[in-house]
Design a protein around this motif. Structure first.
Motif, PDB file in Angstrom:
ATOM      1  N   PHE A 170      -5.004  -5.488   0.320  1.00  0.00           N
ATOM      2  CA  PHE A 170      -4.707  -5.395  -0.806  1.00  0.00           C
ATOM      3  C   PHE A 170      -5.484  -6.163  -1.639  1.00  0.00           C
ATOM      4  O   PHE A 170      -6.523  -5.571  -2.755  1.00  0.00           O
ATOM      5  CB  PHE A 170      -3.376  -4.983  -1.084  1.00  0.00           C
ATOM      6  CG  PHE A 170      -2.286  -5.671  -2.117  1.00  0.00           C
ATOM      7  CD1 PHE A 170      -2.990  -6.242  -3.266  1.00  0.00           C
ATOM      8  CD2 PHE A 170      -1.609  -6.152  -1.612  1.00  0.00           C
ATOM      9  CE1 PHE A 170      -1.729  -7.014  -4.047  1.00  0.00           C
ATOM     10  CE2 PHE A 170      -0.597  -6.904  -2.236  1.00  0.00           C
ATOM     11  CZ  PHE A 170      -0.712  -7.431  -2.914  1.00  0.00           C
ATOM     12  N   TYR A 171      -5.056  -7.510  -2.028  1.00  0.00           N
ATOM     13  CA  TYR A 171      -6.162  -8.672  -3.029  1.00  0.00           C
ATOM     14  C   TYR A 171      -7.702  -7.812  -3.499  1.00  0.00           C
ATOM     15  O   TYR A 171      -8.225  -7.981  -3.490  1.00  0.00           O
ATOM     16  CB  TYR A 171      -6.013 -10.161  -2.336  1.00  0.00           C
ATOM     17  CG  TYR A 171      -4.017 -10.575  -2.297  1.00  0.00           C
ATOM     18  CD1 TYR A 171      -4.074 -10.203  -4.106  1.00  0.00           C
ATOM     19  CD2 TYR A 171      -3.452 -10.728  -1.955  1.00  0.00           C
ATOM     20  CE1 TYR A 171      -2.691 -10.661  -4.778  1.00  0.00           C
ATOM     21  CE2 TYR A 171      -1.919 -10.715  -2.468  1.00  0.00           C
ATOM     22  CZ  TYR A 171      -1.842 -11.063  -3.755  1.00  0.00           C
ATOM     23  OH  TYR A 171       0.180 -11.288  -3.866  1.00  0.00           O
ATOM     24  N   PHE A 172      -7.772  -8.319  -1.627  1.00  0.00           N
ATOM     25  CA  PHE A 172      -9.284  -7.369  -1.698  1.00  0.00           C
ATOM     26  C   PHE A 172      -9.412  -6.629  -2.060  1.00  0.00           C
ATOM     27  O   PHE A 172     -11.270  -5.926  -2.787  1.00  0.00           O
ATOM     28  CB  PHE A 172      -9.942  -7.514   0.276  1.00  0.00           C
ATOM     29  CG  PHE A 172      -9.823  -8.723   0.951  1.00  0.00           C
ATOM     30  CD1 PHE A 172      -9.886 -10.374   1.123  1.00  0.00           C
ATOM     31  CD2 PHE A 172      -9.561  -8.456   2.524  1.00  0.00           C
ATOM     32  CE1 PHE A 172      -9.467 -11.180   1.244  1.00  0.00           C
ATOM     33  CE2 PHE A 172      -9.310  -9.807   2.995  1.00  0.00           C
ATOM     34  CZ  PHE A 172      -9.376 -11.323   3.133  1.00  0.00           C
ATOM     35  N   TYR A 173      -9.187  -5.629  -2.027  1.00  0.00           N
ATOM     36  CA  TYR A 173      -9.005  -3.957  -2.510  1.00  0.00           C
ATOM     37  C   TYR A 173      -9.498  -4.681  -4.071  1.00  0.00           C
ATOM     38  O   TYR A 173      -9.927  -3.798  -5.451  1.00  0.00           O
ATOM     39  CB  TYR A 173      -8.600  -2.860  -2.761  1.00  0.00           C
ATOM     40  CG  TYR A 173      -8.726  -2.684  -0.878  1.00  0.00           C
ATOM     41  CD1 TYR A 173      -9.991  -1.779  -0.401  1.00  0.00           C
ATOM     42  CD2 TYR A 173      -7.701  -3.689   0.183  1.00  0.00           C
ATOM     43  CE1 TYR A 173     -10.117  -1.237   0.902  1.00  0.00           C
ATOM     44  CE2 TYR A 173      -8.037  -3.090   1.193  1.00  0.00           C
ATOM     45  CZ  TYR A 173      -8.712  -2.297   2.003  1.00  0.00           C
ATOM     46  OH  TYR A 173     -10.009  -1.879   3.566  1.00  0.00           O
ATOM     47  N   ILE A 205     -19.072  -8.853  -4.716  1.00  0.00           N
ATOM     48  CA  ILE A 205     -18.919  -7.207  -3.111  1.00  0.00           C
ATOM     49  C   ILE A 205     -19.301  -7.965  -2.390  1.00  0.00           C
ATOM     50  O   ILE A 205     -18.919  -7.233  -1.505  1.00  0.00           O
ATOM     51  CB  ILE A 205     -19.907  -6.276  -4.358  1.00  0.00           C
ATOM     52  CG1 ILE A 205     -19.316  -6.330  -5.370  1.00  0.00           C
ATOM     53  CG2 ILE A 205     -20.334  -5.603  -3.411  1.00  0.00           C
ATOM     54  CD1 ILE A 205     -20.202  -5.493  -6.310  1.00  0.00           C
ATOM     55  N   ILE A 206     -20.811  -8.507  -2.317  1.00  0.00           N
ATOM     56  CA  ILE A 206     -20.811  -8.838  -0.832  1.00  0.00           C
ATOM     57  C   ILE A 206     -19.930  -9.489  -0.283  1.00  0.00           C
ATOM     58  O   ILE A 206     -19.473  -8.888   1.537  1.00  0.00           O
ATOM     59  CB  ILE A 206     -21.923  -9.711  -0.717  1.00  0.00           C
ATOM     60  CG1 ILE A 206     -23.045  -8.926  -1.258  1.00  0.00           C
ATOM     61  CG2 ILE A 206     -22.613 -10.311   0.613  1.00  0.00           C
ATOM     62  CD1 ILE A 206     -24.084  -9.665  -1.881  1.00  0.00           C
ATOM     63  N   ILE A 207     -19.066 -10.942  -0.667  1.00  0.00           N
ATOM     64  CA  ILE A 207     -17.850 -11.422   0.286  1.00  0.00           C
ATOM     65  C   ILE A 207     -17.092 -10.334   0.388  1.00  0.00           C
ATOM     66  O   ILE A 207     -16.785  -9.948   1.784  1.00  0.00           O
ATOM     67  CB  ILE A 207     -17.166 -12.182  -0.724  1.00  0.00           C
ATOM     68  CG1 ILE A 207     -18.799 -13.027  -1.017  1.00  0.00           C
ATOM     69  CG2 ILE A 207     -16.433 -12.768  -0.283  1.00  0.00           C
ATOM     70  CD1 ILE A 207     -18.863 -14.353  -0.072  1.00  0.00           C
ATOM     71  N   LEU A 247      -9.547 -17.609   1.422  1.00  0.00           N
ATOM     72  CA  LEU A 247     -10.929 -18.001   1.699  1.00  0.00           C
ATOM     73  C   LEU A 247     -11.348 -17.907   0.782  1.00  0.00           C
ATOM     74  O   LEU A 247     -12.355 -17.351  -0.442  1.00  0.00           O
ATOM     75  CB  LEU A 247     -11.602 -18.814   2.585  1.00  0.00           C
ATOM     76  CG  LEU A 247     -13.107 -19.515   2.492  1.00  0.00           C
ATOM     77  CD1 LEU A 247     -13.049 -20.757   0.939  1.00  0.00           C
ATOM     78  CD2 LEU A 247     -13.931 -20.228   4.110  1.00  0.00           C
ATOM     79  N   GLU A 248     -11.915 -16.183   1.573  1.00  0.00           N
ATOM     80  CA  GLU A 248     -13.083 -15.257   1.523  1.00  0.00           C
ATOM     81  C   GLU A 248     -12.234 -15.429  -0.661  1.00  0.00           C
ATOM     82  O   GLU A 248     -12.747 -14.088  -1.283  1.00  0.00           O
ATOM     83  CB  GLU A 248     -12.933 -13.941   1.682  1.00  0.00           C
ATOM     84  CG  GLU A 248     -13.644 -13.500   3.254  1.00  0.00           C
ATOM     85  CD  GLU A 248     -12.912 -13.453   4.643  1.00  0.00           C
ATOM     86  OE1 GLU A 248     -14.084 -12.370   4.886  1.00  0.00           O
ATOM     87  OE2 GLU A 248     -11.798 -13.200   4.713  1.00  0.00           O
TER      88      GLU A 248
END
Length: 284
Positions: A197-200, A183-185, A165-166
């Protein structure tokens, strides 16, 4: 003369109303016609229009359920007999032609319910984060991130760390250039799961486009260090190389250009970008 003018005006009004009554305009993207009765353009040789109901199957994506064909007559839309009884569902691709959304009057002419009875079976889980995340995913997948936000935010309010979800929410924010929201999420997502690594990748992208280049540099380095996917590594690297190209920071550009070439396939688009940046380095 006055009577003739009145008759002409009346004729014009009636003619306009009748034209508007049966007018079919194919000017709606299929992803903007979800849960609607729609028609597709007829072929050059055809005399009738295929119509049906358009919805999202949470697993399969945008789907058209064929109902039948109709013709346009002087009295409105005339529904033609269905040639077969079997269900016919078509999965819609990004290249799908624009559709016409049928008006309430046209729906009545075709003797249709406002929505099919079977639709409820595809919405049994519509209040769950899993369903809402999938709906957001399908909108993101076809470039309609503006429509992905609502279901994704609803799911996020219920279970922010639900699997996938994120990323979908951050992806939507980045696609809409709402980088601060992304950026907050993503910062909260990384606190919860620092090994995705997808978040990064998404965070580095958002930081880059908000001018936080040094922080983006560190984030991308972290993403590359934990990724096992060379393509994703090359994408993060070329994004950073582009940032330093725009700043004309040769030392840092060379560092990220080298990483891009290390992970990108030879002759790939990202490798070609590095060649182009080097060629244009001294141009204004």
């Amino acid at each position: 003369m006055k009577i003739l003018t009145t008759i002409l005006l009346l004729f014009t009004f009636v003619g306009f109303s009748q034209t508007e009554f049966v007018e079919i305009q194919f000017n709606t993207k299929y992803y903007e016609a979800v849960d609607k009765w729609v028609a597709f353009p007829k072929s050059e040789e055809g005399t009738s229009y295929s119509f049906g109901f358009l919805y999202i199957d949470a697993d399969a994506g945008f789907t058209f359920d064929y109902e039948s064909d109709f013709m346009i007559t002087e009295n409105g839309l005339k529904k033609l007999p269905r040639a077969f009884q079997e269900s016919l569902k078509s999965r819609l691709a990004p290249t799908t032609a624009d559709v016409a959304v049928l008006t309430n009057e046209q729906i009545n002419q075709l003797e249709l319910l406002t929505e099919p009875k079977w639709l409820k079976f595809y919405k049994e889980d519509d209040g769950k984060p899993s369903y809402l995340k999938q709906i957001g995913y399908h909108y993101n997948h076809v470039g309609a991130s503006h429509l992905a936000l609502n279901p994704l935010l609803k799911a996020y309010s219920m279970e922010p760390h639900f699997n996938g979800l994120e990323f979908e929410l951050a992806y939507a924010y980045n696609a809409l250039k709402q980088f601060d929201e992304a950026i907050i999420i993503l910062e909260k997502a990384i606190q919860n799961n620092p090994n995705n690594f997808y978040f990064y990748r998404e965070l580095g992208y958002a930081l880059k486009y908000t001018g936080k280049i040094e922080i983006a540099d560190n984030v991308y380095q972290k993403g590359i260090s934990i990724s096992e996917n060379d393509f994703e590594k090359s994408e993060m690297a070329v994004n950073m190389a582009q940032a330093y190209f725009e700043l004309r920071n040769r030392e840092k550009f060379d560092e990220w250009a080298k990483l891009t070439r290390k992970y990108a396939e030879k002759g790939s688009r990202y490798a070609q970008f590095i060649d182009l940046f080097e060629t244009k380095w001294n141009e204004n």
